[in-house]
Design an enzyme around this catalytic site. Structure first.
Site, short mmCIF file in Angstrom:
data_model
loop_
_atom_site.label_atom_id
_atom_site.label_comp_id
_atom_site.label_asym_id
_atom_site.label_seq_id
_atom_site.Cartn_x
_atom_site.Cartn_y
_atom_site.Cartn_z
CG ASN A 6 -1.84 1.15 1.28
OD1 ASN A 6 -1.42 2.29 1.08
ND2 ASN A 6 -3.10 0.93 1.57
CG HIS A 9 0.86 6.15 4.85
ND1 HIS A 9 -0.08 7.11 5.17
CD2 HIS A 9 0.33 4.96 5.21
CE1 HIS A 9 -1.12 6.52 5.73
NE2 HIS A 9 -0.90 5.22 5.77
CG HIS A 42 -8.17 4.09 1.12
ND1 HIS A 42 -8.36 3.87 2.47
CD2 HIS A 42 -9.40 4.43 0.62
CE1 HIS A 42 -9.63 4.07 2.77
NE2 HIS A 42 -10.28 4.42 1.67
NE ARG A 44 -9.36 8.39 4.59
CZ ARG A 44 -9.69 7.52 5.55
NH1 ARG A 44 -9.00 6.42 5.72
NH2 ARG A 44 -10.70 7.77 6.34
NE ARG A 48 -7.59 11.25 5.96
CZ ARG A 48 -7.99 10.59 7.03
NH1 ARG A 48 -7.16 9.79 7.66
NH2 ARG A 48 -9.21 10.72 7.50
CD GLU A 69 -7.10 -0.14 1.32
OE1 GLU A 69 -7.41 0.82 2.04
OE2 GLU A 69 -6.09 -0.81 1.50
CB THR A 100 -9.51 1.52 7.40
OG1 THR A 100 -9.12 2.19 6.21
CG2 THR A 100 -10.82 0.80 7.20
CD GLU A 150 -7.06 -6.36 3.00
OE1 GLU A 150 -7.27 -6.01 1.82
OE2 GLU A 150 -6.28 -5.74 3.76
CG HIS A 190 -5.75 -1.80 9.02
ND1 HIS A 190 -5.56 -1.21 10.23
CD2 HIS A 190 -6.06 -0.81 8.16
CE1 HIS A 190 -5.77 0.08 10.11
NE2 HIS A 190 -6.08 0.36 8.86
N GLY A 191 -2.34 -2.68 9.91
CA GLY A 191 -1.54 -2.61 11.13
C GLY A 191 -0.42 -3.64 11.21
N GLY A 212 1.11 -1.39 4.34
CA GLY A 212 1.47 -0.06 3.88
C GLY A 212 2.35 0.71 4.84
CG HIS A 213 2.00 3.56 8.87
ND1 HIS A 213 2.71 3.34 10.01
CD2 HIS A 213 1.91 4.90 8.72
CE1 HIS A 213 3.02 4.50 10.55
NE2 HIS A 213 2.55 5.47 9.78
N1 PXP Z 1 -5.80 -3.29 4.04
C1 PXP Z 1 -6.80 -2.38 4.12
C2 PXP Z 1 -8.15 -2.79 3.72
C3 PXP Z 1 -6.54 -1.07 4.55
O1 PXP Z 1 -7.56 -0.18 4.65
C4 PXP Z 1 -5.23 -0.69 4.85
C5 PXP Z 1 -4.93 0.74 5.21
O2 PXP Z 1 -5.12 1.57 4.13
C6 PXP Z 1 -4.23 -1.67 4.73
C7 PXP Z 1 -4.53 -2.96 4.35
C8 PXP Z 1 -2.81 -1.35 5.06
O3 PXP Z 1 -2.73 -1.01 6.41
P1 PXP Z 1 -1.36 -0.47 7.02
O4 PXP Z 1 -1.06 0.82 6.34
O5 PXP Z 1 -1.65 -0.34 8.47
O6 PXP Z 1 -0.32 -1.52 6.71
#
Ligand code: PXP
Length: 237
Positions: A6, A9, A42, A44, A48, A69, A100, A150, A190-191, A212-213
């Site tokens: 992702n 960022h 994503h 949004r 942003r 996304e 999210t 997912e 996510h996370g 991503g992050h």
């Molecule tokens: N999957 C989904 C559905 C998400 O909304 C996100 C955040 O945009 C991610 C994965 C990636 O999350 P992270 O940036 O925390 O790795």
């Protein structure tokens, strides 16, 4: 195990100063050159970080699948139909959230999700639903005719005690097994970061992680290619 990177960022950094750099298209190309399996971004509703022009640029530049996304907002669905990414991942969206905050509640939003899925599928786009690891949600996803699940690992990533982590991993595993039995391609995300990813990647039924992050953060110090490769080594890719 597949890895979707992702790229949001990279744009967050750009938007922090309103500059033209760093360019998420260049970021996506670097991640692709490192060998990742897909690029995720994503769009949004508040724009942003990622903007329409980034989505168009990424889609044109990369050769690997693009996973857009998005919420079920009508304008965004129309935009997705124009762009035709390989895949759309439907997520819930709240204006004030930092990121999210949970999976999309398919029972509460059945009609809206159904309308979006019909349109996206008509345009030949594969549909993934980002949901919490709950059997009722997976059953609803089946009724809705989604292609991919997912599983939200956001809660797992926030837990601190060994006991609560174990319980959440069991929940994720159960959801992954059930999703696979229903015939879904199973992703999770996510996370996830360089510390917690191993636990999730050990779940055999999960075929793809979207991260991503943590990868973009690591890239600030070592660059995108080494950051992606470092993640490969942890997830057994
Ligand atoms: N999957 C989904 C559905 C998400 O909304 C996100 C955040 O945009 C991610 C994965 C990636 O999350 P992270 O940036 O925390 O790795």
């Amino acid at each position: 195990m597949k890895l979707g990177v992702n790229i949001d960022h990279v744009s967050t950094l750009r938007e922090a100063r309103g500059t033209f750099y760093p360019d998420p298209v260049a970021g996506a190309l670097s991640a692709e050159s490192a060998g990742c399996d897909s690029i995720v971004a994503h769009l949004r509703e508040d724009r942003r970080h990622i903007k329409e022009k980034d989505i168009i640029g990424i889609k044109e530049a990369i050769k690997i699948p693009f996973n857009l996304e998005m919420s079920v907002n009508k304008n965004i669905v129309s935009f997705a139909q124009e762009i035709c990414p390989y895949q759309a991942t439907l997520v819930p969206e709240r204006r004030q959230e930092l990121t999210t905050e949970g999976g999309i509640d398919l029972l509460k939003n059945y009609k809206k999700v159904n309308n979006a899925i019909i349109k996206l599928k008509k345009s030949g786009i594969k549909v993934s639903l980002f949901i919490d690891p709950l059997i009722v949600q997976i059953k609803a996803a089946k009724d809705l005719g989604a292609d991919i699940i997912e599983i939200n690992t956001g809660r797992f990533s926030e837990l601190k005690t060994a006991r609560s982590l174990e319980a959440e991993i069991r929940k994720i595993k159960r959801a992954a097994v059930f999703s696979k039995k229903q015939g879904f391609f199973v992703a999770a995300g996510h996370g996830l970061d360089y510390e917690n990813v191993k636990e999730v990647s050990r779940i055999m039924e999960i075929e793809e992680l979207n991260i991503g992050h943590s990868i973009i953060s690591r890239s600030v110090f070592i660059g995108i290619v080494p950051a992606v490769i470092e993640m490969f080594s942890l997830i057994g890719k």
